[in-house]
Write an enzyme that holds these catalytic residues in place. Structure first.
Site, mmCIF file in Angstrom:
data_model
loop_
_atom_site.group_PDB
_atom_site.id
_atom_site.type_symbol
_atom_site.label_atom_id
_atom_site.label_comp_id
_atom_site.label_asym_id
_atom_site.label_seq_id
_atom_site.Cartn_x
_atom_site.Cartn_y
_atom_site.Cartn_z
ATOM 1 C CG HIS A 92 10.909 27.416 40.367
ATOM 2 N ND1 HIS A 92 11.110 26.078 40.105
ATOM 3 C CD2 HIS A 92 11.222 27.601 41.671
ATOM 4 C CE1 HIS A 92 11.512 25.485 41.223
ATOM 5 N NE2 HIS A 92 11.602 26.390 42.183
ATOM 6 C CD GLU A 142 15.116 28.289 43.651
ATOM 7 O OE1 GLU A 142 14.925 28.131 44.859
ATOM 8 O OE2 GLU A 142 14.327 27.907 42.785
HETATM 9 P P1 PGA Z 1 13.464 22.887 47.813
HETATM 10 O O1 PGA Z 1 12.854 23.749 46.608
HETATM 11 O O2 PGA Z 1 13.659 23.812 48.949
HETATM 12 O O3 PGA Z 1 12.418 21.834 48.080
HETATM 13 O O4 PGA Z 1 14.741 22.312 47.318
HETATM 14 C C1 PGA Z 1 13.327 25.018 46.340
HETATM 15 C C2 PGA Z 1 12.708 25.514 45.065
HETATM 16 O O5 PGA Z 1 12.473 24.722 44.152
HETATM 17 O O6 PGA Z 1 12.381 26.683 44.943
#
Ligand code: PGA
Length: 217
Positions: A92, A142
């Site tokens: 992540h 992401e």
């Molecule tokens: P968010 O986070 O939906 O709050 O933008 C997603 C993530 O960091 O996995």
């Protein structure tokens, strides 16, 4: 193929009582979702509670370590698997940025997760972060700029998201993450072509997650 919705609780909520409440209403709300696999990823400390309930959802961890032994504070992939955990989020962007995780470390975690039988969900910002020999991997695109950080939603432009999904043509399961909510969930699935979503902030509101699941069913 079923879509996947990952609920990444991050370092929330602050008490077991709140975790129980959130989990129970979410579990109840999605129990009839046939076309979607919902994966709850709570902090490590809440995993035993969830795994000991009659849960309908799937359960994941937010990270794992590659070894057992003299590694104070770590939790190994094998420990998670032995507890009954099915999935694990790896790489992540918050771990890369705040805890200095390198590609080498993430690679070792990935290997350990696969060896122990966990299903890894590898978070990336670019295709070059995906190891060559892992075509069966669940990938989560992401973009760090789109992650809410618990604050305002700032979703990634749909067109750019679609281009990213198209560029990962060899991967059958690619999720989108970054400011996902019940208003934009359908767009990332049906317009940008992702197979699922990874939600952070929205996953702390059971109504939101239930709406997200309904939106893509
Ligand atoms: P968010 O986070 O939906 O709050 O933008 C997603 C993530 O960091 O996995």
């Amino acid at each position: 193929m079923k879509s996947i919705i990952i609920a990444n609780w991050k370092c929330n909520p602050g008490t077991l009582a709140e975790a129980e409440k959130l989990f129970n209403s979410l579990n109840k709300g999605v129990k009839n979702a046939k076309k979607v696999d919902v994966v709850i990823c709570p902090p490590f400390v809440y995993l035993p509670y969830i795994l000991n309930t009659k849960y309908k959802v799937h359960v994941g961890a937010q990270d794992c370590f590659w070894s057992e032994g003299a590694y104070t504070g770590e939790v190994s992939a094998a420990m998670l698997k032995n507890l009954g955990v099915e999935y694990v989020i790896l790489g992540h962007s918050e771990r890369r940025k705040n805890f200095g995780e390198t590609e080498e470390m993430i690679g070792k975690k990935l290997q350990a997760a696969r060896k122990s039988g966990l299903k890894p969900i590898l978070c990336v910002e670019k295709a070059s972060q995906i190891p060559q020999n892992c075509k069966d991997l669940i990938v989560a695109f992401e973009p760090a700029s789109a992650i809410s950080g618990g604050g305002a939603f700032n979703p990634y432009p749909l067109q750019k998201a679609r281009e990213m999904r198209e560029s990962l043509v060899d991967f059958p399961m690619v999720l989108y993450g970054g400011s996902v909510n019940s208003q934009n969930a359908r767009d990332y699935i049906f317009e940008a072509g992702f197979e699922g979503l990874l939600a952070g902030k929205a996953s702390l509101d059971s109504k939101e997650i239930i709406e997200i699941v309904k939106a893509i069913c």
